[in-house]
Design an enzyme around this catalytic site. Sequence first.
Site, mmCIF file in Angstrom:
data_model
loop_
_atom_site.group_PDB
_atom_site.id
_atom_site.type_symbol
_atom_site.label_atom_id
_atom_site.label_comp_id
_atom_site.label_asym_id
_atom_site.label_seq_id
_atom_site.Cartn_x
_atom_site.Cartn_y
_atom_site.Cartn_z
ATOM 1 N N ARG A 150 1.642 15.190 -5.578
ATOM 2 C CA ARG A 150 2.526 14.204 -4.960
ATOM 3 C C ARG A 150 3.580 13.676 -5.934
ATOM 4 O O ARG A 150 3.378 13.680 -7.142
ATOM 5 C CB ARG A 150 1.705 13.024 -4.422
ATOM 6 C CG ARG A 150 0.879 13.360 -3.202
ATOM 7 C CD ARG A 150 -0.030 12.213 -2.811
ATOM 8 N NE ARG A 150 -1.108 11.988 -3.773
ATOM 9 C CZ ARG A 150 -2.068 11.091 -3.617
ATOM 10 N NH1 ARG A 150 -2.082 10.333 -2.541
ATOM 11 N NH2 ARG A 150 -3.019 10.964 -4.531
ATOM 12 N N THR B 274 -4.936 -0.301 -3.945
ATOM 13 C CA THR B 274 -5.225 1.069 -4.369
ATOM 14 C C THR B 274 -6.482 1.118 -5.229
ATOM 15 O O THR B 274 -6.858 0.122 -5.855
ATOM 16 C CB THR B 274 -4.049 1.675 -5.160
ATOM 17 O OG1 THR B 274 -4.296 3.053 -5.401
ATOM 18 C CG2 THR B 274 -3.855 0.967 -6.493
ATOM 19 N N GLU C 247 1.271 15.179 2.714
ATOM 20 C CA GLU C 247 -0.061 15.541 3.213
ATOM 21 C C GLU C 247 -0.851 16.335 2.180
ATOM 22 O O GLU C 247 -0.306 17.156 1.439
ATOM 23 C CB GLU C 247 0.105 16.386 4.480
ATOM 24 C CG GLU C 247 -1.170 16.822 5.136
ATOM 25 C CD GLU C 247 -1.773 15.781 6.049
ATOM 26 O OE1 GLU C 247 -3.014 15.658 6.052
ATOM 27 O OE2 GLU C 247 -1.002 15.102 6.763
ATOM 28 N N GLY C 248 -2.158 16.065 2.140
ATOM 29 C CA GLY C 248 -3.040 16.845 1.277
ATOM 30 C C GLY C 248 -2.724 16.697 -0.197
ATOM 31 O O GLY C 248 -2.763 17.665 -0.947
ATOM 32 N N ARG C 249 -2.404 15.471 -0.629
ATOM 33 C CA ARG C 249 -1.987 15.216 -2.018
ATOM 34 C C ARG C 249 -0.799 16.090 -2.408
ATOM 35 O O ARG C 249 -0.694 16.565 -3.539
ATOM 36 C CB ARG C 249 -3.157 15.399 -2.996
ATOM 37 C CG ARG C 249 -4.290 14.407 -2.785
ATOM 38 C CD ARG C 249 -5.157 14.243 -4.015
ATOM 39 N NE ARG C 249 -5.886 15.457 -4.349
ATOM 40 C CZ ARG C 249 -7.087 15.765 -3.863
ATOM 41 N NH1 ARG C 249 -7.677 14.956 -3.003
ATOM 42 N NH2 ARG C 249 -7.698 16.874 -4.217
ATOM 43 N N GLN D 37 -8.867 3.472 4.956
ATOM 44 C CA GLN D 37 -7.996 2.797 3.997
ATOM 45 C C GLN D 37 -6.704 2.327 4.663
ATOM 46 O O GLN D 37 -6.239 1.207 4.422
ATOM 47 C CB GLN D 37 -7.666 3.736 2.833
ATOM 48 C CG GLN D 37 -8.782 3.907 1.832
ATOM 49 C CD GLN D 37 -8.328 4.682 0.605
ATOM 50 O OE1 GLN D 37 -7.478 5.562 0.686
ATOM 51 N NE2 GLN D 37 -8.912 4.346 -0.527
ATOM 52 N N ASP E 225 -3.247 17.004 -8.037
ATOM 53 C CA ASP E 225 -2.404 16.136 -7.212
ATOM 54 C C ASP E 225 -0.954 16.571 -7.393
ATOM 55 O O ASP E 225 -0.434 16.571 -8.513
ATOM 56 C CB ASP E 225 -2.590 14.675 -7.636
ATOM 57 C CG ASP E 225 -2.098 13.681 -6.596
ATOM 58 O OD1 ASP E 225 -1.131 14.006 -5.876
ATOM 59 O OD2 ASP E 225 -2.677 12.584 -6.504
ATOM 60 N N CYS F 209 -2.112 11.527 6.197
ATOM 61 C CA CYS F 209 -3.334 12.316 6.354
ATOM 62 C C CYS F 209 -3.549 12.512 7.850
ATOM 63 O O CYS F 209 -4.123 11.646 8.516
ATOM 64 C CB CYS F 209 -4.529 11.610 5.709
ATOM 65 S SG CYS F 209 -6.096 12.510 5.911
ATOM 66 N N ARG G 206 0.857 -1.191 0.000
ATOM 67 C CA ARG G 206 0.000 0.000 0.000
ATOM 68 C C ARG G 206 0.890 1.236 0.000
ATOM 69 O O ARG G 206 1.778 1.368 0.840
ATOM 70 C CB ARG G 206 -0.897 0.004 1.246
ATOM 71 C CG ARG G 206 -1.592 1.332 1.555
ATOM 72 C CD ARG G 206 -2.676 1.658 0.575
ATOM 73 N NE ARG G 206 -3.346 2.930 0.912
ATOM 74 C CZ ARG G 206 -4.137 3.594 0.091
ATOM 75 N NH1 ARG G 206 -4.373 3.120 -1.127
ATOM 76 N NH2 ARG G 206 -4.704 4.722 0.453
ATOM 77 N N CYS H 136 -12.748 12.377 4.600
ATOM 78 C CA CYS H 136 -12.048 11.587 3.592
ATOM 79 C C CYS H 136 -12.128 10.116 3.989
ATOM 80 O O CYS H 136 -12.686 9.759 5.021
ATOM 81 C CB CYS H 136 -10.598 12.039 3.456
ATOM 82 S SG CYS H 136 -9.618 11.789 4.966
#
Length: 359
Positions: free
Chosen positions: A293, A314, A257-259, A235, A291, A219, A214, A230
């Site tokens: 990331r 995912t 954090e936060g995408r 998850q 996004d 978050c 994973r 969320c």
Amino acid sequence: MLQKASNMSLGPTLPELTARARADLRMGVPVRIGDHLVAAAETLTATRLDAMRAQPDHYLAITNRRAATLNARAYDGDLARLNLPNDADIAWVHAMADPADDLRTPMKGPFNSLRRGDADTARAAIALIKSARLLPAAFIAPATQTDGLTHLPLADLTETLTTSSPLDHIAGARVPLQVSELGRVHVFRPQDGGEEHYAIEIGNPDRAKPVLTRLHSACFTGDLLGSLKCDCGPQLRSAMAQMGSEGAGILLYMNQEGRGIGLANKMRAYALQDQGFDTVEANHRLGFEDDERDFRLGAEILRKMRVDQIRLLTNNPAKVAMFEQHSIKVIERVELKVGENRFNTDYLSTKAAKSGHLL
């Protein structure tokens, strides 16, 4: 006998200078990129604004996402360079970066966008400011008096910001977990001084077989506080429970954090959602992409852990594509549909409709 002096410089390398520049920008200190001074609009003070405005050819750079919100023309494609009105003050600069009051004071123009000149400095400035987890808006002026400011060469900085920093394995130790007493936590630190990332190894994954994996972005609100906005917390816990049930797996816990926009900007996005914008629209109003990331870091961690084939937990096809592009074979995508509630139904629908999540 005296040893021969080393020719090695004790001065900072470019990645180290970049880390220093991020810290400077967060504190409101301008930095020098090439021949220009750059300040983050969010942290810029009135005194420093006045000093930088004393130089000719100054301007404010914002992303095309923020420009679209403000109805400013982005002639440079991915960004807009705006001349400041004569009466613009520090409050105006801050309001251009932060959309908190956009609905209350929507008419901030008309704007005069620059058409000519090189936008490379503005592009590097916004990328650097994003990497500091600040609002992506930069005040830029020619550098005449630098006063010992951190100096970054433009061409090299652009390459540094677009290249994923190498990660070093710093430490690892056994940590018995609720899902498995055979748990190990590994800490990886990027060489550019960025945030550390973690790999939680459950059981003894067989590297000769696909490892249940994973890739989870931090978050704080969901993982720690149990936020219902969320599905991140459910998850995380479901993925770890499945690894424990199967006896082995690897959880990559990435501090993005936060995408990738940071917790402060994530809270800004939440405030915009309270005004009626969905999660993607909120990011765009802040000046960010859907996004931000860097999934490449997860692939590098797996390679360092001698894992090259995985079963990926995912709902995000982008993660599957990224691993495949970076020599990690995804043998199976394992769906992870948990955590829906009346507070996040619209959020999940937006992720499916606009970000391609398989929900």
